[in-house]
Design a protein around this motif. Structure first.
Motif, PDB file in Angstrom:
ATOM      1  N   ILE A 104       0.861  -1.187   0.000  1.00  0.00           N
ATOM      2  CA  ILE A 104       0.000   0.000   0.000  1.00  0.00           C
ATOM      3  C   ILE A 104       0.900   1.241   0.000  1.00  0.00           C
ATOM      4  O   ILE A 104       2.039   1.186   0.462  1.00  0.00           O
ATOM      5  CB  ILE A 104      -0.950  -0.021   1.236  1.00  0.00           C
ATOM      6  CG1 ILE A 104      -1.970   1.114   1.191  1.00  0.00           C
ATOM      7  CG2 ILE A 104      -0.155  -0.005   2.539  1.00  0.00           C
ATOM      8  CD1 ILE A 104      -3.085   0.993   2.227  1.00  0.00           C
ATOM      9  N   ASP A 105       0.398   2.352  -0.553  1.00  0.00           N
ATOM     10  CA  ASP A 105       1.154   3.609  -0.512  1.00  0.00           C
ATOM     11  C   ASP A 105       1.079   4.198   0.886  1.00  0.00           C
ATOM     12  O   ASP A 105       0.173   3.885   1.638  1.00  0.00           O
ATOM     13  CB  ASP A 105       0.567   4.630  -1.502  1.00  0.00           C
ATOM     14  CG  ASP A 105       0.766   4.186  -2.936  1.00  0.00           C
ATOM     15  OD1 ASP A 105       1.516   3.228  -3.153  1.00  0.00           O
ATOM     16  OD2 ASP A 105       0.154   4.807  -3.827  1.00  0.00           O
ATOM     17  N   CYS A 106       2.028   5.085   1.190  1.00  0.00           N
ATOM     18  CA  CYS A 106       2.061   5.584   2.560  1.00  0.00           C
ATOM     19  C   CYS A 106       1.257   6.875   2.731  1.00  0.00           C
ATOM     20  O   CYS A 106       1.277   7.476   3.794  1.00  0.00           O
ATOM     21  CB  CYS A 106       3.493   5.775   3.027  1.00  0.00           C
ATOM     22  SG  CYS A 106       4.242   7.201   2.319  1.00  0.00           S
ATOM     23  N   ASP A 107       0.541   7.314   1.700  1.00  0.00           N
ATOM     24  CA  ASP A 107      -0.098   8.630   1.803  1.00  0.00           C
ATOM     25  C   ASP A 107      -1.553   8.594   2.256  1.00  0.00           C
ATOM     26  O   ASP A 107      -2.224   9.622   2.280  1.00  0.00           O
ATOM     27  CB  ASP A 107       0.020   9.372   0.478  1.00  0.00           C
ATOM     28  CG  ASP A 107      -0.520   8.552  -0.678  1.00  0.00           C
ATOM     29  OD1 ASP A 107      -1.211   7.562  -0.412  1.00  0.00           O
ATOM     30  OD2 ASP A 107      -0.249   8.916  -1.834  1.00  0.00           O
ATOM     31  N   GLY A 108      -2.045   7.394   2.608  1.00  0.00           N
ATOM     32  CA  GLY A 108      -3.408   7.306   3.117  1.00  0.00           C
ATOM     33  C   GLY A 108      -4.476   7.421   2.044  1.00  0.00           C
ATOM     34  O   GLY A 108      -5.660   7.494   2.355  1.00  0.00           O
ATOM     35  N   GLN A 109      -4.076   7.415   0.751  1.00  0.00           N
ATOM     36  CA  GLN A 109      -5.084   7.528  -0.313  1.00  0.00           C
ATOM     37  C   GLN A 109      -5.912   6.255  -0.439  1.00  0.00           C
ATOM     38  O   GLN A 109      -7.088   6.314  -0.748  1.00  0.00           O
ATOM     39  CB  GLN A 109      -4.402   7.806  -1.654  1.00  0.00           C
ATOM     40  CG  GLN A 109      -3.991   9.239  -1.827  1.00  0.00           C
ATOM     41  CD  GLN A 109      -3.565   9.500  -3.267  1.00  0.00           C
ATOM     42  OE1 GLN A 109      -2.463   9.151  -3.671  1.00  0.00           O
ATOM     43  NE2 GLN A 109      -4.435  10.102  -4.031  1.00  0.00           N
ATOM     44  N   ASP A 110      -5.247   5.120  -0.225  1.00  0.00           N
ATOM     45  CA  ASP A 110      -5.959   3.851  -0.330  1.00  0.00           C
ATOM     46  C   ASP A 110      -6.572   3.524   1.022  1.00  0.00           C
ATOM     47  O   ASP A 110      -5.927   3.673   2.056  1.00  0.00           O
ATOM     48  CB  ASP A 110      -4.996   2.743  -0.762  1.00  0.00           C
ATOM     49  CG  ASP A 110      -4.407   3.023  -2.128  1.00  0.00           C
ATOM     50  OD1 ASP A 110      -5.166   3.456  -3.009  1.00  0.00           O
ATOM     51  OD2 ASP A 110      -3.197   2.830  -2.302  1.00  0.00           O
ATOM     52  N   LYS A 206     -12.923   2.818  -1.741  1.00  0.00           N
ATOM     53  CA  LYS A 206     -12.946   4.205  -2.231  1.00  0.00           C
ATOM     54  C   LYS A 206     -11.562   4.810  -2.034  1.00  0.00           C
ATOM     55  O   LYS A 206     -10.948   4.627  -1.000  1.00  0.00           O
ATOM     56  CB  LYS A 206     -13.939   5.018  -1.391  1.00  0.00           C
ATOM     57  CG  LYS A 206     -15.297   5.121  -2.005  1.00  0.00           C
ATOM     58  CD  LYS A 206     -16.012   6.360  -1.460  1.00  0.00           C
ATOM     59  CE  LYS A 206     -17.172   6.740  -2.335  1.00  0.00           C
ATOM     60  NZ  LYS A 206     -18.149   5.673  -2.541  1.00  0.00           N
ATOM     61  N   ARG A 207     -11.074   5.516  -3.034  1.00  0.00           N
ATOM     62  CA  ARG A 207      -9.763   6.147  -2.897  1.00  0.00           C
ATOM     63  C   ARG A 207      -9.940   7.589  -2.447  1.00  0.00           C
ATOM     64  O   ARG A 207     -10.784   8.307  -2.953  1.00  0.00           O
ATOM     65  CB  ARG A 207      -9.040   6.100  -4.231  1.00  0.00           C
ATOM     66  CG  ARG A 207      -7.618   6.602  -4.139  1.00  0.00           C
ATOM     67  CD  ARG A 207      -6.802   6.025  -5.264  1.00  0.00           C
ATOM     68  NE  ARG A 207      -5.677   6.876  -5.599  1.00  0.00           N
ATOM     69  CZ  ARG A 207      -4.412   6.491  -5.493  1.00  0.00           C
ATOM     70  NH1 ARG A 207      -4.131   5.311  -5.020  1.00  0.00           N
ATOM     71  NH2 ARG A 207      -3.445   7.298  -5.851  1.00  0.00           N
ATOM     72  N   HIS A 208      -9.138   7.985  -1.443  1.00  0.00           N
ATOM     73  CA  HIS A 208      -9.241   9.343  -0.892  1.00  0.00           C
ATOM     74  C   HIS A 208      -8.197  10.270  -1.485  1.00  0.00           C
ATOM     75  O   HIS A 208      -7.341   9.855  -2.247  1.00  0.00           O
ATOM     76  CB  HIS A 208      -9.058   9.311   0.628  1.00  0.00           C
ATOM     77  CG  HIS A 208      -9.891   8.283   1.311  1.00  0.00           C
ATOM     78  ND1 HIS A 208     -11.257   8.380   1.392  1.00  0.00           N
ATOM     79  CD2 HIS A 208      -9.553   7.122   1.928  1.00  0.00           C
ATOM     80  CE1 HIS A 208     -11.729   7.328   2.048  1.00  0.00           C
ATOM     81  NE2 HIS A 208     -10.718   6.541   2.376  1.00  0.00           N
ATOM     82  N   GLU A 209      -8.252  11.533  -1.008  1.00  0.00           N
ATOM     83  CA  GLU A 209      -7.176  12.480  -1.317  1.00  0.00           C
ATOM     84  C   GLU A 209      -5.955  12.064  -0.492  1.00  0.00           C
ATOM     85  O   GLU A 209      -6.077  11.406   0.528  1.00  0.00           O
ATOM     86  CB  GLU A 209      -7.572  13.903  -0.866  1.00  0.00           C
ATOM     87  CG  GLU A 209      -8.866  14.413  -1.464  1.00  0.00           C
ATOM     88  CD  GLU A 209      -8.674  14.947  -2.864  1.00  0.00           C
ATOM     89  OE1 GLU A 209      -7.518  15.080  -3.285  1.00  0.00           O
ATOM     90  OE2 GLU A 209      -9.683  15.184  -3.540  1.00  0.00           O
ATOM     91  N   ARG A 210      -4.776  12.493  -0.898  1.00  0.00           N
ATOM     92  CA  ARG A 210      -3.580  12.338  -0.087  1.00  0.00           C
ATOM     93  C   ARG A 210      -3.808  13.014   1.264  1.00  0.00           C
ATOM     94  O   ARG A 210      -4.324  14.124   1.296  1.00  0.00           O
ATOM     95  CB  ARG A 210      -2.441  13.089  -0.782  1.00  0.00           C
ATOM     96  CG  ARG A 210      -1.246  12.275  -1.018  1.00  0.00           C
ATOM     97  CD  ARG A 210      -0.250  13.057  -1.825  1.00  0.00           C
ATOM     98  NE  ARG A 210       0.756  12.122  -2.301  1.00  0.00           N
ATOM     99  CZ  ARG A 210       1.761  11.686  -1.560  1.00  0.00           C
ATOM    100  NH1 ARG A 210       1.946  12.152  -0.359  1.00  0.00           N
ATOM    101  NH2 ARG A 210       2.614  10.796  -2.033  1.00  0.00           N
ATOM    102  N   LEU A 211      -3.384  12.397   2.379  1.00  0.00           N
ATOM    103  CA  LEU A 211      -3.612  13.039   3.675  1.00  0.00           C
ATOM    104  C   LEU A 211      -2.709  14.254   3.851  1.00  0.00           C
ATOM    105  O   LEU A 211      -3.060  15.229   4.492  1.00  0.00           O
ATOM    106  CB  LEU A 211      -3.389  12.046   4.815  1.00  0.00           C
ATOM    107  CG  LEU A 211      -4.448  10.944   4.902  1.00  0.00           C
ATOM    108  CD1 LEU A 211      -4.176  10.000   6.053  1.00  0.00           C
ATOM    109  CD2 LEU A 211      -5.834  11.558   5.059  1.00  0.00           C
TER     110      LEU A 211
HETATM  111 MG    MG Z   1      -0.556   8.735  -3.710  1.00  0.00          MG
END
Ligand code: MG
Ligand code: UDP
Length: 324
Positions: A104-110, A206-211
């Protein structure tokens, strides 16, 4: 259900993420704790950060985290190698130390909560679980439409990719051990995992914005990934060029007949403009064709070198605790 709950390692590539890491790291920790408390994963489960040669304080943050709680582990690459290689480094490092990994990416988007469903699917027998975005509302119109067009193009080119799946996925260690035999240097993970086979399924989120922080995928990097995706999975573009060549040959045959006819009917002077257009057109097609073939030749060149895809320069001190 398996009798013993599996050991999970969450693999997270990080590049210049000092802003977002302190926000998302505790979220991953909470997720591990909640899954452990539900008995879905075993106690030794971990969060593994891969520092992809960051230029900011990312690695310091990772080492601090690992000192604060042994759930956090980190490996540091010797330089920036890009998202795909960083992720692969993490997965290869983790494959012998656990039963399942989730990347998973570390930006909280997923959506981190989708992990519950992923682990459930694993417990029900799936070896690969693809995280698939429900919608792309959080993306710009440009990114959304180019991405959708791209997936369609990839599938037309004969590459098997899961629609709207990026690199949020569960893979069992069994899959990763087979995957490690894929020796190629040009890697496009989301297109390669389907090639491994095994039972797989999808989980929707659901995919969010980058935190926090900003995206590291400017248009140039997106384009590189897109071209790599196609050329590492399919040789159809070369076939298309061959087809174009044949088409051009037929067209020129017709033109030659036309030239002869005009020559014998005595009006050969005018026709300068059509000549120039034909020369430019053919020149353009040839340049593009050479470019496409060059892309593949370049790939072969890189493959023959067999250079390592990543070099791990450091690991956090606790990294060898709990080796399975
Ligand atoms: Mg990202
Ligand atoms: N990343 C990486 N190396 C790079 C670029 C990005 O490890 O050279 C990581 C980054 O830290 C993040 C993930 O890859 O965890 C996805 O990157 P980003 O969020 O910038 O891309 P986007 O979500 O905008 O496509």
């Amino acid at each position: 259900m398996t009798t013993k709950s599996p050991k999970l390692i969450i693999v997270i590539p990080c590049y210049n993420e000092e802003e977002v890491l302190p926000i998302t790291a505790p979220l991953f920790l909470n997720k591990i704790q909640s899954l452990v408390s539900k008995n879905m994963i075993s106690e030794g489960s971990k969060v593994l950060f891969v520092n992809d040669g960051s230029k900011d304080r990312t690695w310091e943050i990772i080492t601090d985290l690992s000192n604060s709680d042994k759930v956090y582990e980190g490996i540091c690459l010797s330089r920036n190698r890009g998202h795909q290689n960083a992720l692969l480094a993490g997965l290869m490092y983790a494959k012998d130390k656990c039963d399942i990994t989730i990347s998973i990416d570390c930006d909280g988007q997923d959506d981190i909560d989708a992990m519950d469903k992923m682990v459930e699917e694993y417990l029900n027998g799936a070896e690969i679980v693809y995280g698939v975005r429900d919608n792309r509302d959080s993306d710009t119109f440009f990114k959304r439409s180019t991405a959708q067009g791209y997936y369609k193009l990839l599938n037309k080119m004969g590459a098997e990719v899961v629609y709207n799946h990026a690199d949020y996925r569960l893979a069992s260690s069994k899959v990763l051990k087979e995957f490690s035999k894929f020796d190629e240097v040009n890697i496009y993970l989301r297109g390669m995992f389907p090639l491994v086979g095994f039972k797989s399924t999808c989980v929707y989120y659901k995919r969010h914005e980058r935190l926090s922080g900003k995206s590291h995928y400017p248009i140039s990097k997106m384009l590189t990934l897109a071209i790599d995706g196609i050329t590492s999975l399919s040789i159809k573009p070369i076939r298309i060029i061959t087809g174009l060549g044949i088409l051009m040959a037929i067209v020129s045959l017709v033109l030659i007949i036309y030239v002869f006819v005009s020559y014998f009917s005595g009006n050969t002077v005018h026709g300068w403009s059509s000549n120039v257009i034909i020369v430019l057109l053919i020149g353009g097609i040839q340049m593009i064709s050479l470019g496409v073939i060059g892309e593949y030749v370049g790939k072969i060149y890189l493959e023959t070198k067999h250079r390592p895809k990543f070099i791990i320069s450091e690991t956090t001190e606790n990294s060898d605790i709990d080796n399975k």
